[in-house]
Design a protein around this motif. Structure first.
Motif, short mmCIF file in Angstrom:
data_model
loop_
_atom_site.label_atom_id
_atom_site.label_comp_id
_atom_site.label_asym_id
_atom_site.label_seq_id
_atom_site.Cartn_x
_atom_site.Cartn_y
_atom_site.Cartn_z
N SER A 7 -28.98 26.12 -55.16
CA SER A 7 -29.24 24.73 -55.50
C SER A 7 -30.14 24.11 -54.45
O SER A 7 -30.37 24.67 -53.37
CB SER A 7 -27.91 23.96 -55.59
N THR A 8 -30.64 22.92 -54.74
CA THR A 8 -31.50 22.23 -53.78
C THR A 8 -30.74 21.92 -52.50
O THR A 8 -31.28 22.08 -51.39
CB THR A 8 -32.03 20.92 -54.40
N ALA A 9 -29.49 21.50 -52.63
CA ALA A 9 -28.68 21.20 -51.43
C ALA A 9 -28.48 22.44 -50.57
O ALA A 9 -28.53 22.37 -49.34
CB ALA A 9 -27.34 20.62 -51.85
N GLN A 10 -28.26 23.59 -51.22
CA GLN A 10 -28.09 24.84 -50.47
C GLN A 10 -29.37 25.23 -49.75
O GLN A 10 -29.34 25.70 -48.62
CB GLN A 10 -27.63 25.96 -51.42
N LYS A 11 -30.50 25.03 -50.40
CA LYS A 11 -31.78 25.36 -49.77
C LYS A 11 -32.03 24.47 -48.55
O LYS A 11 -32.49 24.94 -47.51
CB LYS A 11 -32.93 25.19 -50.77
N VAL A 12 -31.71 23.18 -48.68
CA VAL A 12 -31.89 22.26 -47.55
C VAL A 12 -30.96 22.64 -46.40
O VAL A 12 -31.38 22.68 -45.23
CB VAL A 12 -31.64 20.81 -47.99
N ALA A 13 -29.69 22.93 -46.72
CA ALA A 13 -28.74 23.31 -45.67
C ALA A 13 -29.18 24.59 -44.97
O ALA A 13 -29.08 24.70 -43.75
CB ALA A 13 -27.35 23.48 -46.28
N TYR A 14 -29.67 25.55 -45.76
CA TYR A 14 -30.15 26.80 -45.17
C TYR A 14 -31.34 26.54 -44.25
O TYR A 14 -31.43 27.11 -43.15
CB TYR A 14 -30.55 27.77 -46.28
N VAL A 19 -32.11 23.79 -42.60
CA VAL A 19 -31.65 23.11 -41.38
C VAL A 19 -30.97 24.09 -40.44
O VAL A 19 -31.22 24.11 -39.23
CB VAL A 19 -30.70 21.95 -41.74
N ALA A 20 -30.09 24.94 -40.99
CA ALA A 20 -29.38 25.92 -40.16
C ALA A 20 -30.37 26.89 -39.51
O ALA A 20 -30.24 27.22 -38.33
CB ALA A 20 -28.36 26.68 -41.01
N LYS A 21 -31.35 27.35 -40.27
CA LYS A 21 -32.34 28.28 -39.73
C LYS A 21 -33.15 27.62 -38.63
O LYS A 21 -33.47 28.24 -37.61
CB LYS A 21 -33.27 28.77 -40.84
N PHE A 51 -32.14 25.25 -36.60
CA PHE A 51 -31.29 25.18 -35.42
C PHE A 51 -31.22 26.55 -34.73
O PHE A 51 -31.35 26.65 -33.51
CB PHE A 51 -29.88 24.72 -35.80
N PHE A 52 -31.01 27.61 -35.53
CA PHE A 52 -30.91 28.95 -34.96
C PHE A 52 -32.20 29.35 -34.25
O PHE A 52 -32.17 29.96 -33.18
CB PHE A 52 -30.56 29.97 -36.04
N ASP A 53 -33.34 29.04 -34.88
CA ASP A 53 -34.62 29.41 -34.29
C ASP A 53 -34.85 28.75 -32.94
O ASP A 53 -35.60 29.25 -32.11
CB ASP A 53 -35.77 29.05 -35.24
N ASN A 54 -34.18 27.62 -32.72
CA ASN A 54 -34.31 26.89 -31.45
C ASN A 54 -33.12 27.11 -30.53
O ASN A 54 -32.94 26.37 -29.56
CB ASN A 54 -34.49 25.39 -31.72
N GLY A 55 -32.32 28.14 -30.83
CA GLY A 55 -31.23 28.51 -29.93
C GLY A 55 -29.96 27.69 -30.07
O GLY A 55 -29.09 27.77 -29.20
N ALA A 99 -22.66 26.46 -29.95
CA ALA A 99 -23.39 25.67 -28.95
C ALA A 99 -23.26 24.18 -29.24
O ALA A 99 -23.11 23.36 -28.32
CB ALA A 99 -24.86 26.09 -28.93
N LEU A 100 -23.31 23.82 -30.51
CA LEU A 100 -23.14 22.40 -30.87
C LEU A 100 -21.75 21.90 -30.51
O LEU A 100 -21.59 20.80 -29.98
CB LEU A 100 -23.40 22.22 -32.37
#
Length: 324
Positions: free
Chosen positions: A253-260, A262-264, A266-270, A275-276
């Motif tokens: 879904s669109t919400a799942q794509k947006v959440a993915y 955002v998570a990616k 965050f991960f790409d920036n460590g 950590a959060l």
């Protein structure tokens, strides 16, 4: 008269304080001496433990029964291993050496057996040959994530292990250092930790089950050590190719794509979830874990069970980062 009385009290207090300091210094000196003696004794014991095999001491959690036995030394395990066992359920903690050679790595696992299967093992050689079920948890979790399943599974398998993968739970949390930036190098961290644990416990073959990230690591382990796995169980594993609809679109879904996304980012920036949690502080961190439990595990209704689960997951997140 009042001033003289206060001066006398101060002198007595100073004298008493000096005597207390002397006693504390003497006690501290005695403790230091005891520590040195213990360290020297441990060093002597470690020197005596050398040889061509691994000394494994098994001690029952109830009573004083125990046995020592010697196994051929695996190439990736070079230190003594201690594991505890009991009749119905037990927690076993293993110490294995990995590179660098002066660092001891602990792989923690929960081992569950049922009295019914123990009786069958004593009377049947075929039961003794049945491989154990070994479970690997998912991301940001630990061995006790299967706490609702372990006793039920023990009615179907002679032995059930739930393992804290290296860098998670009560296992060691070494710095996540790989030989390069490849996927295979990252898999080595977990796969070789599991293989060292298998060798240390003398398990020839196993039924390997993994949930989420544990499912992905289970596949990677099977690719490298196929002869050590008799069956593979994948429970909602990470890494399965995404399904697409006939029109060629994504099933997300669109919400799942947006959440993915955002998570990616965050991960790409460590920034990992752990950590959060460690950054925002205990109060906000616990609130985040509570929301995770309520949204992800709504089946947990008992307030005491919910509190214990939140405490377990929160402490798993705030410990030093490694596997994350």
């Amino acid at each position: 008269s009042g001033r003289g009385t206060r001066q006398q009290r101060q002198q007595r207090q100073q004298q008493q304080h000096g005597e207390d300091n002397a006693i504390m210094a003497k006690a501290s000196g005695s403790q230091d001496g005891a520590r040195k003696e213990n360290a020297q004794q441990e060093g002597n014991n470690n020197n005596k433990a050398g040889g061509d095999g691994i000394d494994i001491q098994r001690s029952a959690s109830r009573g004083s029964r125990g046995e020592n036995r010697k196994l051929p030394r695996p190439s990736s395990v070079t230190n003594s291993i201690e594991s505890g066992t009991s009749r119905s359920a037990a927690t076993s903690t293993n110490s294995v050496h990995t590179k660098p050679q002066d660092e001891t790595i602990h792989i923690h696992a929960v081992r569950v057996t049922s009295p019914r299967h123990e009786h069958l093992e004593e009377s049947s050689s075929s039961s003794r040959s049945q491989p154990p079920l070994v479970l690997l948890h998912g991301y940001a979790n630990g061995a006790l994530y299967f706490y609702r399943n372990l006793h039920g599974l023990s009615r179907h398998f002679p032995t059930v292990y739930s393992v804290d993968m290296l860098g998670w739970g009560l296992s060691s949390r070494p710095e996540f250092v790989t030989r390069d930036d490849s996927v295979e190098a990252a898999e080595d961290f977990f796969v070789e930790g599991l293989e060292a644990w298998r060798k240390a416990n003398g398990i020839d073959t196993m039924i390997l089950g993994g949930h989420s990230l544990g499912g992905y690591i289970s596949v990677a382990y099977c690719e490298r050590y196929p002869d050590r796995v008799s069956k593979l169980l994948l429970l909602s594993p990470v890494g399965v190719q995404e399904m697409s609809d006939p029109a060629g679109g994504s099933s997300r879904s669109t919400a799942q794509k947006v959440a993915y996304g955002v998570a990616k980012s965050f991960f790409d920036n460590g920034w990992t979830p752990g950590a959060l949690i460690r950054t925002v502080g205990e109060w906000k961190g616990r609130i985040g874990v509570e929301r995770y439990v309520d949204n992800r595990l709504p089946v947990v209704k008992c307030p005491q069970e919910r509190t214990a689960l939140i405490e377990y997951l929160y402490n798993n997140a705030v410990l030093p980062p490694s596997g994350e």
